[in-house]
Design an enzyme around this catalytic site. Structure first.
Site, PDB file in Angstrom:
ATOM      1  N   ARG A   1       0.886  -1.185   0.000  1.00 10.36           N
ATOM      2  CA  ARG A   1       0.000   0.000   0.000  1.00 10.36           C
ATOM      3  C   ARG A   1       0.913   1.221   0.000  1.00 10.36           C
ATOM      4  NH1 ARG A   1      -5.287   1.619   3.446  1.00 10.36           N
ATOM      5  NH2 ARG A   1      -6.105   0.209   1.871  1.00 10.36           N
TER       6      ARG A   1
ATOM      7  N   HIS B   1      -7.518   0.840  -6.415  1.00  4.23           N
ATOM      8  CA  HIS B   1      -7.702  -0.027  -5.241  1.00  4.23           C
ATOM      9  C   HIS B   1      -8.439  -1.293  -5.698  1.00  4.23           C
ATOM     10  CE1 HIS B   1      -7.834  -1.210  -1.175  1.00  4.23           C
ATOM     11  NE2 HIS B   1      -8.705  -0.361  -0.671  1.00  4.23           N
TER      12      HIS B   1
ATOM     13  N   GLN C   1     -10.276  -3.934  -3.313  1.00  4.26           N
ATOM     14  CA  GLN C   1     -11.533  -3.432  -2.766  1.00  4.26           C
ATOM     15  C   GLN C   1     -12.703  -3.714  -3.710  1.00  4.26           C
ATOM     16  OE1 GLN C   1     -12.197  -1.683   0.251  1.00  4.26           O
ATOM     17  NE2 GLN C   1     -14.233  -2.265  -0.392  1.00  4.26           N
TER      18      GLN C   1
ATOM     19  N   ASP D   1     -17.297   7.261  -1.435  1.00  2.00           N
ATOM     20  CA  ASP D   1     -16.045   7.101  -0.683  1.00  2.00           C
ATOM     21  C   ASP D   1     -15.718   8.459  -0.073  1.00  2.00           C
ATOM     22  OD1 ASP D   1     -13.621   6.135   0.317  1.00  2.00           O
ATOM     23  OD2 ASP D   1     -12.585   6.199  -1.612  1.00  2.00           O
TER      24      ASP D   1
ATOM     25  N   CYS E   1     -16.343   1.663   0.755  1.00  3.45           N
ATOM     26  CA  CYS E   1     -15.186   0.821   1.094  1.00  3.45           C
ATOM     27  C   CYS E   1     -14.764   0.989   2.550  1.00  3.45           C
ATOM     28  CB  CYS E   1     -14.029   1.127   0.150  1.00  3.45           C
ATOM     29  SG  CYS E   1     -13.350   2.797   0.316  1.00  3.45           S
TER      30      CYS E   1
ATOM     31  N   ARG F   1     -13.714  -8.473   1.837  1.00  6.04           N
ATOM     32  CA  ARG F   1     -12.294  -8.259   1.534  1.00  6.04           C
ATOM     33  C   ARG F   1     -11.525  -9.554   1.832  1.00  6.04           C
ATOM     34  NH1 ARG F   1     -10.127  -3.111   1.592  1.00  6.04           N
ATOM     35  NH2 ARG F   1      -8.285  -4.226   0.836  1.00  6.04           N
TER      36      ARG F   1
HETATM   37  N1  NVA Z   1     -10.025   6.754  -1.365  1.00 10.10           N
HETATM   38  C1  NVA Z   1      -9.556   6.365  -0.053  1.00 10.10           C
HETATM   39  C2  NVA Z   1      -9.770   4.887   0.142  1.00 10.10           C
HETATM   40  C3  NVA Z   1      -9.388   4.381   1.496  1.00 10.10           C
HETATM   41  C4  NVA Z   1      -9.569   2.916   1.645  1.00 10.10           C
HETATM   42  C5  NVA Z   1      -8.108   6.744   0.133  1.00 10.10           C
HETATM   43  O1  NVA Z   1      -7.313   6.574  -0.806  1.00 10.10           O
HETATM   44  O2  NVA Z   1      -7.771   7.261   1.198  1.00 10.10           O
HETATM   45  N1   CP Z   2     -11.236  -0.053   2.506  1.00 12.71           N
HETATM   46  C1   CP Z   2      -9.939  -0.090   2.909  1.00 12.71           C
HETATM   47  O1   CP Z   2      -9.007  -0.327   2.129  1.00 12.71           O
HETATM   48  O2   CP Z   2      -9.774   0.131   4.235  1.00 12.71           O
HETATM   49  P1   CP Z   2      -8.382   0.325   5.014  1.00 12.71           P
HETATM   50  O3   CP Z   2      -7.817   1.655   4.582  1.00 12.71           O
HETATM   51  O4   CP Z   2      -8.760   0.276   6.454  1.00 12.71           O
HETATM   52  O5   CP Z   2      -7.464  -0.790   4.613  1.00 12.71           O
END
Ligand code: NVA
Ligand code: CP
Length: 311
Positions: free
Chosen positions: A111, A138, A141, A229, A270, A298
């Site tokens: 990540r 992502h 997800q 989101d 998500c 997930r």
């Molecule tokens: N769009 C959000 C998703 C988090 C799971 C981010 O990138 O922070």
């Molecule tokens: N939806 C998701 O990826 O959550 P986290 O940021 O908690 O991993």
């Protein structure tokens, strides 16, 4: 002996983006995810002896815990690292990190912010790399999201799904999913926070049914699923929050907007969610919401991804 050599030299099975796969391949992954869900307590350990490294350059609750539990339930082991604890955080190159970790573990999930880092890791690793979120996408997800939608409302092909709010990384993976799973995606986003132009151009070239409107009511009209989101993703600067929130205000998923969707529309997010920002509490805590099934899925979707990556 020759089979061993062949296996070692075969290209690793990376899971980087949905667009890298055919619809049939993604469908097979979802079938496998459903099977893992049905047989969760079977006690089978298909990944015994295998180790997954999870590298987080950004925070996570779901991705971290679901990958750790998935790997353990399949009999494998997991090492969770923050780049702050690694030499990577002190400037060691991605290519050296990829080469070194490939000698220790059987797969790596990353990540990170910059998608280029993920691709650099995939270029140099000799083990599978899994995208655990970048600023651009992502994919894990969205596999869980499709699984969840289909559990509640049947095959997604041909159905209308609305995305409301920021056209962010999760929206890009949804656009790719619309092309691969054959559903109609209507994105309702303000002009300044629309989805990736590259993703839209790609979807158009694929012949996908993806449209963008600045009218949130038009986006949700008759939709069988409504998705949103956070308005401030991890890659976004908090300095712009006031401007973003003002522009995104009309796209909050409210009961009034949900009333324009299909009567049995489901609500997906998500998580983490911000009640009173991208979604009203009455929606995310109401009867249309399937967000905790989505979070659970997930785990099952990632078991399928891990089993595929690890062959
Ligand atoms: N769009 C959000 C998703 C988090 C799971 C981010 O990138 O922070
Ligand atoms: N939806 C998701 O990826 O959550 P986290 O940021 O908690 O991993």
């Amino acid at each position: 002996m020759s089979a061993v050599i062949e296996l070692r030299s075969a290209a690793p099975r990376h899971f980087l983006d949905l667009k890298d796969f055919s619809g049939a391949e993604l469908r097979a992954l979802l079938d496998s995810a459903a099977q893992f869900k049905r047989t969760r307590r079977s006690g089978k350990k298909p990944l015994a002896g295998r180790t997954l490294a999870l590298i987080f350059e950004k925070p996570s609750t779901r991705t971290r815990v679901s990958f750790e539990v998935a790997m353990r339930e399949l009999g494998g082991d997991v090492i969770t690292l923050s780049s702050r604890d690694m030499q990577l955080g002190r400037g060691e190159s991605i290519s050296d990190t990829a080469n070194v970790l490939s000698r220790y573990v059987d797969a790596i999930m990353l990540r990170t912010g910059a998608a280029a880092k993920l691709h650099e890791l995939a270029k140099h690793a000799s083990v599978p790399i899994i995208n655990g979120l970048t600023e651009l996408s992502h994919p894990c997800q969205i596999m869980a999201d499709i699984l969840t939608f289909e559990e509640h409302r049947g095959p997604i092909g041909g159905q209308a799904i609305a995305w409301l709010g920021d056209g962010n990384n999760v929206a890009t993976s949804f656009i790719e999913a619309a092309a691969r799973f054959g559903f109609s995606l209507r994105l309702g986003c303000p002009e300044a926070h629309g989805p990736s132009r590259d993703a839209l151009a790609w979807a158009k070239a694929q012949g996908a049914d993806v449209t963008v409107t600045t009218d949130p009511r038009a986006a949700v009209a008759g939709a069988r699923g409504v998705v949103t989101d956070t308005w401030l993703s991890m890659a976004d600067s908090p300095d712009d929050a006031a401007e973003r929130f003002a522009a995104l205000g009309p796209y909050q998923v409210t009961p009034q907007l949900m009333a324009l969707a299909a009567p049995d529309a489901v609500f997906l997010h998500c998580l983490p969610a911000h009640r009173g920002e991208e979604v009203a509490a009455a929606v995310i805590d109401g009867p249309a919401s399937v967000v905790f099934d989505e979070a659970e899925n997930r785990l099952h979707a990632q078991k399928a991804i891990l089993a595929w990556c690890l062959g």
